[in-house]
Scaffold this active site. Structure first.
Site, mmCIF file in Angstrom:
data_model
loop_
_atom_site.group_PDB
_atom_site.id
_atom_site.type_symbol
_atom_site.label_atom_id
_atom_site.label_comp_id
_atom_site.label_asym_id
_atom_site.label_seq_id
_atom_site.Cartn_x
_atom_site.Cartn_y
_atom_site.Cartn_z
ATOM 1 N N TYR A 32 0.823 -0.906 -0.267
ATOM 2 C CA TYR A 32 0.032 -0.116 -0.216
ATOM 3 C C TYR A 32 0.866 0.996 0.061
ATOM 4 C CZ TYR A 32 1.303 1.576 4.915
ATOM 5 O OH TYR A 32 1.788 1.070 6.081
ATOM 6 N N LYS A 146 6.423 -1.198 1.819
ATOM 7 C CA LYS A 146 5.331 -0.916 3.066
ATOM 8 C C LYS A 146 3.783 -2.504 2.396
ATOM 9 C CE LYS A 146 3.667 3.570 3.608
ATOM 10 N NZ LYS A 146 4.063 3.707 4.845
ATOM 11 N N GLU A 178 12.240 2.582 14.367
ATOM 12 C CA GLU A 178 11.566 3.545 13.524
ATOM 13 C C GLU A 178 10.173 3.616 14.622
ATOM 14 O OE1 GLU A 178 10.022 2.778 9.625
ATOM 15 O OE2 GLU A 178 10.156 0.589 10.036
ATOM 16 N N LEU A 202 10.880 1.513 6.691
ATOM 17 C CA LEU A 202 10.604 1.820 6.135
ATOM 18 C C LEU A 202 11.048 3.624 5.465
ATOM 19 C CD1 LEU A 202 7.773 3.353 4.783
ATOM 20 C CD2 LEU A 202 7.982 1.449 4.470
HETATM 21 C C1 LIG Z 1 5.379 4.511 6.047
HETATM 22 C C2 LIG Z 1 5.119 4.444 7.257
HETATM 23 C C3 LIG Z 1 6.617 5.617 7.772
HETATM 24 C C4 LIG Z 1 6.425 6.798 6.912
HETATM 25 O O1 LIG Z 1 7.071 7.403 5.034
HETATM 26 P P1 LIG Z 1 6.415 8.160 4.626
HETATM 27 O O2 LIG Z 1 6.306 8.075 3.335
HETATM 28 O O3 LIG Z 1 7.195 9.417 5.369
HETATM 29 O O4 LIG Z 1 4.400 8.933 4.702
HETATM 30 C C5 LIG Z 1 7.302 4.886 8.379
HETATM 31 N N1 LIG Z 1 7.511 3.724 9.114
HETATM 32 C C6 LIG Z 1 6.175 2.694 8.269
HETATM 33 C C7 LIG Z 1 6.562 1.357 9.549
HETATM 34 C C8 LIG Z 1 5.619 3.238 7.625
HETATM 35 O O5 LIG Z 1 4.388 2.083 7.119
#
Ligand SMILES: *Cc1c(COP(=O)(O)O)cnc(C)c1O
Length: 282
Positions: A32, A146, A178, A202
């Site tokens: 996604y 993702k 993270e 990510l």
């Molecule tokens: C989507 C996501 C992010 C942040 O990504 P952005 O592209 O900045 O929205 C960070 N960590 C995880 C686990 C995510 O799923």
């Protein structure tokens, strides 16, 4: 009435149904993206859809789309739902087929689903900062994808909820990775530290924007791992994602971070973020 995208068709919400044996539902077998809408336009669409196509490749999912065709679909969705400020969720699964762990036959078409949300920017939280807790990172070892498999992230986020915190910052073997749905940064002596982009995190688009800002503003941006202890001794802690943009963490595990206010580097990033909103929307 708000419309939902199902396989390239814009349908009414009540008609937006998916097969009971869709592999997204049965196995979490899909990927996604979540994009931001500012003033009716889509922010960093190219970066998001390139990442979506990368995620698809990494799980060997053939999506018959390009960055341009996905951007067109997202634009239609934003227009039909009259989203001024908000977000777009878009997911693709390996389609619906009799339950079997093996990939279905190649003629099974992926399922695409997309919807929008309308909401403004989180100015209040950006000014005041948010509260975060820390927790063990129990996720799989391909956090760079993702993917729809978010059980580890969901459990981490719910852990934060229990302590009335907005986010859970995860750590693996003492190393900060993270947040449950955000990238995490520690600021020490004017230097920003964040986990390097590898399979443990990510690769956030907002992280990329922060990296651009640091280059513009000559703020040292070090993509190096750091420990939980280092995080706890940081002058500033930041989390970032598409929804919350650049957010200061002013309390961590019940302890004040720095002087308990949103710090100067965080504020500088927040201010400079607006330049990219002005230049990266389509
Ligand atoms: C989507 C996501 C992010 C942040 O990504 P952005 O592209 O900045 O929205 C960070 N960590 C995880 C686990 C995510 O799923």
């Amino acid at each position: 009435m708000t419309k939902v995208l199902i396989n390239e068709q814009l349908v009414e919400e009540k008609d937006a149904t998916i097969q009971y044996n869709d592999r997204g539902f049965v196995f979490g077998d899909g990927i996604y993206e979540y994009l931001r809408v500012y003033n009716n336009k889509i922010f960093t669409a190219q970066e998001h859809f390139e990442r979506l196509l990368r995620s698809a490749r990494e799980i060997q999912l053939d999506v018959n789309h390009t960055v341009d065709s996905l951007t067109e679909l997202a634009k239609e969705l934003v227009a039909v739902n009259k989203v001024v400020n908000g977000g777009i969720y878009l997911q693709i699964t390996r389609g619906s087929a009799p339950r079997d762990h093996r990939f279905p036959s190649p003629d099974i078409q992926p399922t695409l689903m997309g919807f929008t949300k309308s909401y403004g920017r989180p100015f209040k939280e950006m000014d005041q900062g948010i509260y975060a807790v820390t927790t063990e990172d129990i996720r799989w070892l391909r956090c760079d994808i993702k993917s729809l498999n978010l059980l580890g992230n969901v459990l981490a986020r719910e852990y934060a909820e229990k302590y009335n915190a907005s986010e859970a910052i995860q750590h693996r073997d003492g190393i900060v990775t993270e947040g449950s749905a955000s990238n995490a940064y520690a600021v020490k002596d004017g230097v920003i530290y964040t986990h390097p982009t590898n399979n443990y995190i990510l690769n956030g688009i907002t992280r990329q924007v922060i990296k651009w800002i640091c280059k513009d503003e000559n703020i040292p941006f070090k993509e190096e791992t750091f420990s939980l202890e280092f995080l706890k001794s940081a002058d500033e802690i930041i989390i970032s994602n598409t929804s919350i943009e650049v957010m200061g963490v002013t309390k961590l595990d019940g302890e004040q971070v720095g002087d308990g206010q949103v710090g100067p580097i965080t504020k500088q990033l927040q201010t400079c973020f607006n330049h990219y909103i002005d230049t990266k929307c389509v």
